[in-house]
Scaffold this motif. Structure first.
Motif, PDB file in Angstrom:
ATOM      1  N   UNK A 139     -31.950  -4.596  24.345  1.00 28.42           N
ATOM      2  CA  UNK A 139     -30.788  -5.338  24.809  1.00 28.42           C
ATOM      3  C   UNK A 139     -30.656  -5.083  26.309  1.00 28.42           C
ATOM      4  N   UNK A 140     -30.349  -6.141  27.051  1.00 21.32           N
ATOM      5  CA  UNK A 140     -30.110  -5.968  28.482  1.00 21.32           C
ATOM      6  C   UNK A 140     -28.658  -6.277  28.781  1.00 21.32           C
ATOM      7  N   UNK A 141     -28.055  -5.464  29.656  1.00 25.62           N
ATOM      8  CA  UNK A 141     -26.656  -5.675  30.038  1.00 25.62           C
ATOM      9  C   UNK A 141     -26.583  -5.790  31.564  1.00 25.62           C
ATOM     10  N   UNK A 198     -22.465  -8.910  30.761  1.00 27.32           N
ATOM     11  CA  UNK A 198     -23.085  -9.890  29.867  1.00 27.32           C
ATOM     12  C   UNK A 198     -24.229  -9.230  29.095  1.00 27.32           C
ATOM     13  N   UNK A 199     -24.283  -9.539  27.839  1.00 24.82           N
ATOM     14  CA  UNK A 199     -25.284  -8.897  26.972  1.00 24.82           C
ATOM     15  C   UNK A 199     -26.302  -9.930  26.530  1.00 24.82           C
ATOM     16  N   UNK A 200     -27.591  -9.532  26.612  1.00 20.54           N
ATOM     17  CA  UNK A 200     -28.657 -10.414  26.144  1.00 20.54           C
ATOM     18  C   UNK A 200     -29.564  -9.633  25.208  1.00 20.54           C
ATOM     19  N   UNK A 260     -35.427 -13.800  29.077  1.00 22.04           N
ATOM     20  CA  UNK A 260     -35.161 -13.343  30.444  1.00 22.04           C
ATOM     21  C   UNK A 260     -33.675 -13.152  30.616  1.00 22.04           C
ATOM     22  N   UNK A 261     -33.332 -11.965  31.032  1.00 18.04           N
ATOM     23  CA  UNK A 261     -31.912 -11.665  31.187  1.00 18.04           C
ATOM     24  C   UNK A 261     -31.363 -12.266  32.460  1.00 18.04           C
TER      25      UNK A 261
END
Lengths: 421, 256
Positions: free
Chosen positions: B132-134, B139-141, B12-13
């Motif tokens: 990838x979520x930003x 912030x990168x997850x 979860x981002x």
């Protein structure tokens, strides 16, 4: 240094009368060279007269332009020397020698006011008889009377010239040409009593090459002399030890395979499984007595003729090492050990190649003779001349520079300057 | 939350505000580069064709692996719209797995929930695509880690075969060189033996000469006379006559 010696250094001239080539020239690093041959035109043709040709003997590079017709070659082309010798009564040959000598001297005529003629050193075979010496002197005297080109002349045996060129004072010179082999021990002078001449040379290797070609099915090619010589030079090998080398070649015929392609033809000679026979070509030069050659002699290949040295008969097939030892043993015991320290091989019959990859079975002439001598418990140093083509000429030139002017020709020592002015 | 049933889990981002402040594609690229740089990734060290470059937003290299990134550009308001657009995106990304070892789709973290509900983690795992979520703060997850594609490995294998073949050829050449050097070494050592033999003979000869010289009487007057009368200037002589012992011997001939 006296003026006379300075003059001699400036105008020394050397001549090497080889069987195939005449090398000549004044002081310098290398000589001029022409073939030792001439064309004798018995009658000058009308065409020749129109072309401005007046003389009836042609020598030098011009000869090639006259060789057009095979029949004409046989009739007119004269090679004056056979194994380094000119027959006493062969006037045609002496005429060619005269023309060749005159050609050489004329070519180098200096344009200088102080020039009063060359000091000429002529190199002849070690076994040249006295009549040859006399004729060479006469020829130079005659040329001088006609041209003023010769002040004095001397004659040097070719093996001594080789020793001088090699800077060796005590040595044995073994000179092997097409038809004969001369072994000359030298210790400041050629030791004439010990000179040994064998009736064999490159011709024996040619003969066995022809026999091998016949045996391998190339009998038709075995008649062309020049071709045989080419094949010999291309495939012939000196075996390190005949039996071992043959065994190796028979076990691994592909490695020793002898193939020769005749240039500009479609003919290729391939000895295939008989390639071991290439070792016979080299071996016969050094040991024609080996029993392996008996079958060839029986088939008609000529056996080298025996020679007489004094009262001793030297077998024509004597192995090279024994012949060298026989010659050395005719010198004083004291000098022998010094002679063996330098044995110089000269002449085309000692030029053999060792192909890459066959070093374990084939060898060069110097190593072969060294190992043959070892079998007789003789430790010797043997080497080939550094400059096989010109070493005689070089030695003759040093001789002309060094022999003092006041030393006049002496028929006993066979040395000195022969003068007539 | 288990999405695929084979153990892959959507992370979860950071789902902060709904307004994405990172509007520019370049902003996205920067944060991704920074994130992966910290993991040791670099700019690609290999040539990539222009056609392929056009299909991606960013390429990075991780050791021998080439990573491709496609940034999701769509603006959607419902899960249904997101499904249509993300399916198209996945389709394009799938083609890239033929060329790249890992392919990522980058989404703004506001779509994380939608992605969780419409994308099958199992399918993405199969085709080797990561997500990838930003977030708006940069912030990168990594929501899904991609699996390196088999096809790329096969191509790599092909390259290795070539390299191995090349190495074998070189080894053969070295062996040939070694064998010829061995033969030459044999010939050279034989020559050295001969030289040594000659040297020892020369030494003996010198010893004998030394002995003889020591017993000879000195004869200055003769040497002087010869020196004055006959020695030629060395520079006028041809090379083979220089230092030739025969010059002196022959000059003395008549006297002898």
């Amino acid at each position: 240094m006296s003026d006379l010696e300075k003059y001699k250094l400036k105008y020394a001239f050397a001549e090497d009368y080889g069987t195939s080539y005449y090398k000549f020239g004044p002081v310098g690093e290398t000589p001029d060279i022409i073939e030792n041959r001439g064309i004798i035109l018995d009658k000058i043709s009308i065409v020749s007269k129109i072309m401005g040709i007046e003389k009836n003997i042609i020598v030098g590079p011009e000869v090639a332009t006259y060789i057009g017709h095979r029949e004409a070659i046989g009739r007119h082309l004269v090679y004056p020397m056979r194994d380094g010798l000119v027959e006493k009564e062969n006037e045609r040959s002496w005429r060619v020698i005269y023309e060749i000598t005159k050609y050489g001297l004329n070519k180098h005529r200096p344009i200088a006011s102080d020039f009063k003629g060359f000091y000429v050193a002529a190199a002849l075979s070690a076994i040249a008889p006295e009549y040859m010496y006399r004729r060479i002197f006469e020829i130079h005297q005659k040329i001088d009377e006609e041209t003023g080109l010769v002040k004095a002349v001397t004659i040097i045996p070719q093996p001594l010239a080789v020793a001088i060129a090699e800077k060796s004072i005590t040595c044995i010179v073994v000179e092997s040409g097409h038809g004969n082999t001369q072994i000359t021990p030298i210790s400041r002078y050629p030791i004439r009593e010990a000179i040994l001449s064998l009736n064999r040379g490159g011709a024996e290797a040619d003969a066995i090459t022809a026999e091998i070609l016949k045996d391998c099915g190339y009998g038709d090619l075995a008649r062309e002399e020049k071709l045989i010589r080419c094949i010999k030079e291309s495939i012939g090998l000196i075996p390190t030890d005949l039996q071992t080398s043959i065994e190796k070649a028979k076990k691994d015929p592909e490695r020793f395979r002898a193939v020769f392609h005749i240039p500009n033809t479609t003919i290729t000679i391939d000895l295939e499984e008989n390639s071991w026979m290439r070792f016979l070509i080299g071996e016969i030069v050094f040991d024609p007595e080996n029993e392996i050659f008996e079958s060839f002699y029986r088939k008609g290949m000529p056996r080298p003729r025996d020679t007489m040295v004094g009262d001793t008969r030297i077998p024509g097939t004597i192995d090279m090492a024994r012949a060298i030892i026989m010659s050395a043993e005719r010198t004083s015991f004291e000098v022998q050990m010094y002679l063996y320290r330098k044995i110089i091989l000269s002449g085309g019959n000692f030029s053999w190649k060792v192909p890459r990859g066959l070093e374990d079975a084939a060898t060069d002439a110097a190593t072969k003779i060294m190992s043959m001598l070892k079998k007789y418990n003789i430790e010797a140093r043997v080497e080939l001349t550094k400059d096989p083509m010109y070493s005689v000429w070089k030695g003759a030139l040093v001789y002309a520079i060094a022999v003092p002017d006041e030393y006049e020709w002496n028929w006993e020592s066979m040395e000195g300057w022969y003068k007539w002015r | 939350m288990n999405m695929s049933g084979i153990g892959k889990v959507w992370k979860v981002g950071i789902s902060g505000g709904s307004v994405l402040e990172m509007n520019s594609i370049e902003d996205f690229k920067e944060v991704i580069i920074e994130h992966f740089r910290r993991r040791g990734c670099t700019r690609p060290q290999v040539d990539i064709s222009e056609d392929v470059i056009k299909q991606v937003d960013l390429v990075l290299q991780d050791a021998n692996n080439l990573l491709a990134f496609r940034i999701f550009r769509g603006i959607v308001y419902s899960a249904a719209e997101f499904r249509v657009m993300i399916d198209e995106e996945i389709l394009r990304a799938t083609k890239l797995t033929e060329v790249f070892d890992k392919v990522y789709i980058v989404i703004p973290d506001t779509y994380t929930d939608m992605a969780r509900s419409v994308i099958s983690g199992r399918i993405l795992d199969e085709v080797g695509i990561g997500i990838i979520a930003v977030d708006e703060h940069g912030n990168v997850e990594e929501l899904l880690v991609p699996r390196p594609t088999k096809l790329t490995r096969r191509e790599l294998g092909k390259g290795i075969e070539e390299i191995v073949g090349d190495l074998r050829r070189r080894i053969d050449e070295i062996e040939l060189l070694y064998n010829s050097l061995k033969t030459e070494f044999g010939v050279l050592s034989e020559k050295i033996t001969k030289i040594e033999r000659t040297l020892s003979m020369l030494r003996e000869e010198v010893d004998v000469l030394k002995g003889k010289l020591s017993t000879l009487p000195t004869r200055h007057e003769i040497i002087e006379e010869i020196g004055e009368k006959t020695l030629a200037p060395v520079e006028e002589l041809p090379s083979f006559a220089k230092n030739n012992p025969w010059l002196e011997i022959l000059r003395k001939r008549e006297r002898e």
